[in-house]
Design a protein around this motif. Structure first.
Motif, PDB file in Angstrom:
ATOM      1  N   LEU A  22       0.839  -1.189   0.000  1.00  0.00           N
ATOM      2  CA  LEU A  22       0.000   0.000   0.000  1.00  0.00           C
ATOM      3  C   LEU A  22       0.874   1.239   0.000  1.00  0.00           C
ATOM      4  O   LEU A  22       1.831   1.338   0.777  1.00  0.00           O
ATOM      5  CB  LEU A  22      -0.909   0.005   1.244  1.00  0.00           C
ATOM      6  CG  LEU A  22      -1.955  -1.117   1.302  1.00  0.00           C
ATOM      7  CD1 LEU A  22      -2.638  -1.111   2.661  1.00  0.00           C
ATOM      8  CD2 LEU A  22      -2.984  -0.961   0.204  1.00  0.00           C
ATOM      9  N   LEU A  23       0.557   2.180  -0.881  1.00  0.00           N
ATOM     10  CA  LEU A  23       1.330   3.408  -0.985  1.00  0.00           C
ATOM     11  C   LEU A  23       0.538   4.571  -0.398  1.00  0.00           C
ATOM     12  O   LEU A  23      -0.676   4.671  -0.609  1.00  0.00           O
ATOM     13  CB  LEU A  23       1.657   3.703  -2.452  1.00  0.00           C
ATOM     14  CG  LEU A  23       2.467   2.637  -3.195  1.00  0.00           C
ATOM     15  CD1 LEU A  23       2.618   3.022  -4.662  1.00  0.00           C
ATOM     16  CD2 LEU A  23       3.835   2.446  -2.535  1.00  0.00           C
ATOM     17  N   PRO A  24       1.202   5.464   0.333  1.00  0.00           N
ATOM     18  CA  PRO A  24       0.498   6.603   0.945  1.00  0.00           C
ATOM     19  C   PRO A  24       0.217   7.719  -0.051  1.00  0.00           C
ATOM     20  O   PRO A  24       0.676   8.855   0.094  1.00  0.00           O
ATOM     21  CB  PRO A  24       1.481   7.050   2.038  1.00  0.00           C
ATOM     22  CG  PRO A  24       2.823   6.724   1.472  1.00  0.00           C
ATOM     23  CD  PRO A  24       2.631   5.432   0.694  1.00  0.00           C
ATOM     24  N   SER A 106      -1.533  12.694   7.561  1.00  0.00           N
ATOM     25  CA  SER A 106      -1.464  11.693   8.634  1.00  0.00           C
ATOM     26  C   SER A 106      -0.853  10.397   8.138  1.00  0.00           C
ATOM     27  O   SER A 106      -0.046   9.759   8.839  1.00  0.00           O
ATOM     28  CB  SER A 106      -2.864  11.430   9.189  1.00  0.00           C
ATOM     29  OG  SER A 106      -3.415  12.586   9.767  1.00  0.00           O
ATOM     30  N   ALA A 107      -1.217   9.977   6.916  1.00  0.00           N
ATOM     31  CA  ALA A 107      -0.697   8.723   6.369  1.00  0.00           C
ATOM     32  C   ALA A 107       0.804   8.785   6.167  1.00  0.00           C
ATOM     33  O   ALA A 107       1.518   7.797   6.406  1.00  0.00           O
ATOM     34  CB  ALA A 107      -1.399   8.402   5.053  1.00  0.00           C
ATOM     35  N   ALA A 111       3.810   5.329  11.146  1.00  0.00           N
ATOM     36  CA  ALA A 111       4.918   4.369  11.180  1.00  0.00           C
ATOM     37  C   ALA A 111       4.563   3.113  10.407  1.00  0.00           C
ATOM     38  O   ALA A 111       5.430   2.467   9.814  1.00  0.00           O
ATOM     39  CB  ALA A 111       5.264   4.032  12.628  1.00  0.00           C
ATOM     40  N   ASP A 112       3.304   2.734  10.409  1.00  0.00           N
ATOM     41  CA  ASP A 112       2.833   1.534   9.718  1.00  0.00           C
ATOM     42  C   ASP A 112       1.557   1.916   8.963  1.00  0.00           C
ATOM     43  O   ASP A 112       0.501   2.105   9.570  1.00  0.00           O
ATOM     44  CB  ASP A 112       2.550   0.413  10.719  1.00  0.00           C
ATOM     45  CG  ASP A 112       2.155  -0.901  10.049  1.00  0.00           C
ATOM     46  OD1 ASP A 112       1.518  -0.854   8.977  1.00  0.00           O
ATOM     47  OD2 ASP A 112       2.473  -1.971  10.591  1.00  0.00           O
ATOM     48  N   LEU A 113       1.655   2.036   7.645  1.00  0.00           N
ATOM     49  CA  LEU A 113       0.515   2.497   6.853  1.00  0.00           C
ATOM     50  C   LEU A 113      -0.653   1.533   6.932  1.00  0.00           C
ATOM     51  O   LEU A 113      -1.802   1.950   7.033  1.00  0.00           O
ATOM     52  CB  LEU A 113       0.940   2.693   5.387  1.00  0.00           C
ATOM     53  CG  LEU A 113      -0.163   3.191   4.441  1.00  0.00           C
ATOM     54  CD1 LEU A 113      -0.686   4.548   4.887  1.00  0.00           C
ATOM     55  CD2 LEU A 113       0.355   3.246   3.008  1.00  0.00           C
ATOM     56  N   ARG A 114      -0.383   0.224   6.908  1.00  0.00           N
ATOM     57  CA  ARG A 114      -1.472  -0.746   6.930  1.00  0.00           C
ATOM     58  C   ARG A 114      -2.253  -0.653   8.249  1.00  0.00           C
ATOM     59  O   ARG A 114      -3.480  -0.733   8.268  1.00  0.00           O
ATOM     60  CB  ARG A 114      -0.927  -2.157   6.727  1.00  0.00           C
ATOM     61  CG  ARG A 114      -1.988  -3.162   6.258  1.00  0.00           C
ATOM     62  CD  ARG A 114      -1.357  -4.513   5.945  1.00  0.00           C
ATOM     63  NE  ARG A 114      -0.389  -4.415   4.873  1.00  0.00           N
ATOM     64  CZ  ARG A 114      -0.693  -4.438   3.577  1.00  0.00           C
ATOM     65  NH1 ARG A 114      -1.960  -4.541   3.206  1.00  0.00           N
ATOM     66  NH2 ARG A 114       0.247  -4.369   2.665  1.00  0.00           N
ATOM     67  N   TYR A 116      -2.465   2.044  10.096  1.00  0.00           N
ATOM     68  CA  TYR A 116      -3.188   3.318  10.040  1.00  0.00           C
ATOM     69  C   TYR A 116      -4.485   3.168   9.253  1.00  0.00           C
ATOM     70  O   TYR A 116      -5.554   3.618   9.695  1.00  0.00           O
ATOM     71  CB  TYR A 116      -2.299   4.390   9.402  1.00  0.00           C
ATOM     72  CG  TYR A 116      -3.031   5.671   9.065  1.00  0.00           C
ATOM     73  CD1 TYR A 116      -3.368   6.587  10.062  1.00  0.00           C
ATOM     74  CD2 TYR A 116      -3.399   5.959   7.748  1.00  0.00           C
ATOM     75  CE1 TYR A 116      -4.053   7.762   9.759  1.00  0.00           C
ATOM     76  CE2 TYR A 116      -4.074   7.125   7.435  1.00  0.00           C
ATOM     77  CZ  TYR A 116      -4.401   8.024   8.448  1.00  0.00           C
ATOM     78  OH  TYR A 116      -5.088   9.176   8.132  1.00  0.00           O
ATOM     79  N   LEU A 117      -4.416   2.511   8.106  1.00  0.00           N
ATOM     80  CA  LEU A 117      -5.603   2.349   7.270  1.00  0.00           C
ATOM     81  C   LEU A 117      -6.615   1.394   7.889  1.00  0.00           C
ATOM     82  O   LEU A 117      -7.803   1.443   7.565  1.00  0.00           O
ATOM     83  CB  LEU A 117      -5.192   1.853   5.880  1.00  0.00           C
ATOM     84  CG  LEU A 117      -4.366   2.840   5.054  1.00  0.00           C
ATOM     85  CD1 LEU A 117      -3.907   2.194   3.752  1.00  0.00           C
ATOM     86  CD2 LEU A 117      -5.154   4.110   4.764  1.00  0.00           C
ATOM     87  N   SER A 118      -6.143   0.519   8.779  1.00  0.00           N
ATOM     88  CA  SER A 118      -7.049  -0.407   9.452  1.00  0.00           C
ATOM     89  C   SER A 118      -7.776   0.257  10.616  1.00  0.00           C
ATOM     90  O   SER A 118      -8.732  -0.300  11.145  1.00  0.00           O
ATOM     91  CB  SER A 118      -6.267  -1.618   9.981  1.00  0.00           C
ATOM     92  OG  SER A 118      -5.636  -2.313   8.921  1.00  0.00           O
ATOM     93  N   SER A 119      -7.334   1.440  11.012  1.00  0.00           N
ATOM     94  CA  SER A 119      -7.956   2.140  12.135  1.00  0.00           C
ATOM     95  C   SER A 119      -9.101   3.023  11.641  1.00  0.00           C
ATOM     96  O   SER A 119      -9.418   3.060  10.450  1.00  0.00           O
ATOM     97  CB  SER A 119      -6.906   2.997  12.850  1.00  0.00           C
ATOM     98  OG  SER A 119      -6.559   4.117  12.045  1.00  0.00           O
ATOM     99  N   ASP A 120      -9.681   3.776  12.577  1.00  0.00           N
ATOM    100  CA  ASP A 120     -10.764   4.690  12.204  1.00  0.00           C
ATOM    101  C   ASP A 120     -10.271   6.121  12.034  1.00  0.00           C
ATOM    102  O   ASP A 120     -11.071   7.063  11.999  1.00  0.00           O
ATOM    103  CB  ASP A 120     -11.878   4.635  13.256  1.00  0.00           C
ATOM    104  CG  ASP A 120     -11.384   5.023  14.648  1.00  0.00           C
ATOM    105  OD1 ASP A 120     -10.176   5.322  14.781  1.00  0.00           O
ATOM    106  OD2 ASP A 120     -12.198   5.025  15.584  1.00  0.00           O
ATOM    107  N   ALA A 121      -8.953   6.283  11.903  1.00  0.00           N
ATOM    108  CA  ALA A 121      -8.383   7.633  11.847  1.00  0.00           C
ATOM    109  C   ALA A 121      -8.685   8.353  10.531  1.00  0.00           C
ATOM    110  O   ALA A 121      -8.691   9.589  10.485  1.00  0.00           O
ATOM    111  CB  ALA A 121      -6.873   7.565  12.068  1.00  0.00           C
ATOM    112  N   GLN A 122      -8.914   7.602   9.469  1.00  0.00           N
ATOM    113  CA  GLN A 122      -9.134   8.229   8.167  1.00  0.00           C
ATOM    114  C   GLN A 122     -10.412   9.044   8.086  1.00  0.00           C
ATOM    115  O   GLN A 122     -10.472  10.073   7.412  1.00  0.00           O
ATOM    116  CB  GLN A 122      -9.212   7.137   7.086  1.00  0.00           C
ATOM    117  CG  GLN A 122      -7.908   6.787   6.426  1.00  0.00           C
ATOM    118  CD  GLN A 122      -8.180   5.975   5.191  1.00  0.00           C
ATOM    119  OE1 GLN A 122      -8.704   4.865   5.264  1.00  0.00           O
ATOM    120  NE2 GLN A 122      -7.837   6.509   4.046  1.00  0.00           N
ATOM    121  N   VAL A 123     -11.453   8.557   8.726  1.00  0.00           N
ATOM    122  CA  VAL A 123     -12.795   9.123   8.575  1.00  0.00           C
ATOM    123  C   VAL A 123     -13.301   9.626   9.922  1.00  0.00           C
ATOM    124  O   VAL A 123     -13.147   8.956  10.943  1.00  0.00           O
ATOM    125  CB  VAL A 123     -13.761   8.052   8.021  1.00  0.00           C
ATOM    126  CG1 VAL A 123     -15.195   8.573   7.986  1.00  0.00           C
ATOM    127  CG2 VAL A 123     -13.322   7.608   6.629  1.00  0.00           C
TER     128      VAL A 123
END
Length: 236
Positions: A22-24, A106-107, A111-114, A116-123
């Motif tokens: 996965l690329l940020p 934020s992405a 430290a770990d993009l995967r 980060y994307l698995s959390s609820d921080a995006q939305v």
């Protein structure tokens, strides 16, 4: 997932491949964020010990390019007069928003993009719970919107609006007469009924979620599409 050699019974076997890197970048972030926004199917919460399940009644996803939002009204499956005696609670209001620039910054710091994307921080999600009395404006507006859609022919006509604020609109309706989904780009097309009624309905939900409602006993339970964790390589 890649196709392997056929088995003795003639059924092709499969090999589970490692998740793609996965690329940020904006493409990756928006694709996963939109899946999260559109992927919520039900919301469940407890009030005074009673567990209530809220299902979509009317939801609208609006893509403005650097900002994507989902506005929704969800309702319990109880019939009028059968709602919780203590609260009369029947509706869940939702406002969920993704901001491109905030997410990208934020992405790139994660430290770990995967993870980060698995959390609820995006939305950013805001939920409010109301009864008919407290949410009268938005409930009546939702009923009127759905009644109009239930009885009208939704005609898509061509337009040329390169400066339109909305790039894409997706509406899902679970009415008493029919359930339907409508998707179109206001840049090149228009549905007059939706565009005349949608702005005020969106504003009514915005006003309602800002007013204190009933507080659940604890955290919400949200049911999402399987595709959301699959996008970030979660197999659990």
């Amino acid at each position: 997932m890649g196709e392997g050699e056929g088995s003795a019974a003639g059924y092709p076997g499969f090999v589970v491949m490692r998740p793609a890197r996965l690329l940020p970048n904006v493409g990756t972030l928006k694709r996963i964020a939109v899946a999260k926004l559109a992927g919520i199917r039900m919301v469940s919460a407890s009030f005074s010990g009673d567990r209530l399940l809220f299902q979509p009644w009317l939801t609208a996803m609006i893509d403005e390019g650097p900002r994507v939002s989902v506005t929704g009204v969800y309702r319990t499956d109880s019939l009028p007069g059968q709602e919780s005696e203590e609260t009369g609670l029947t509706f869940c209001l939702r406002k969920s928003t993704w901001l491109r620039d905030t997410d990208l910054a934020s992405a790139r710091k994660a430290a770990d993009l995967r993870s980060y994307l698995s959390s609820d921080a995006q939305v950013e999600d805001v939920f409010a719970f109301v009864n008919r009395s407290a949410g009268l404006e938005v409930v009546r507006g939702t009923e009127a919107f759905i009644a109009a859609v239930d009885t009208a022919e939704l005609t898509l006509r061509a337009v040329d609006r390169a400066d339109a604020r909305w790039e894409f609109v997706s509406i899902k309706v679970a009415g008493e007469v029919r359930a339907l989904g409508v998707e179109y780009s206001p840049l090149t097309t228009s549905i007059d009924l939706i565009e005349s009624a949608l702005p005020e309905w969106l504003a009514s939900v915005d006003r309602a979620v800002g007013v204190p409602g009933f507080e659940p006993d604890g955290p919400l339970t949200i049911s999402i599409d399987r595709s959301v964790p699959e996008l970030v390589g979660q197999t659990g």
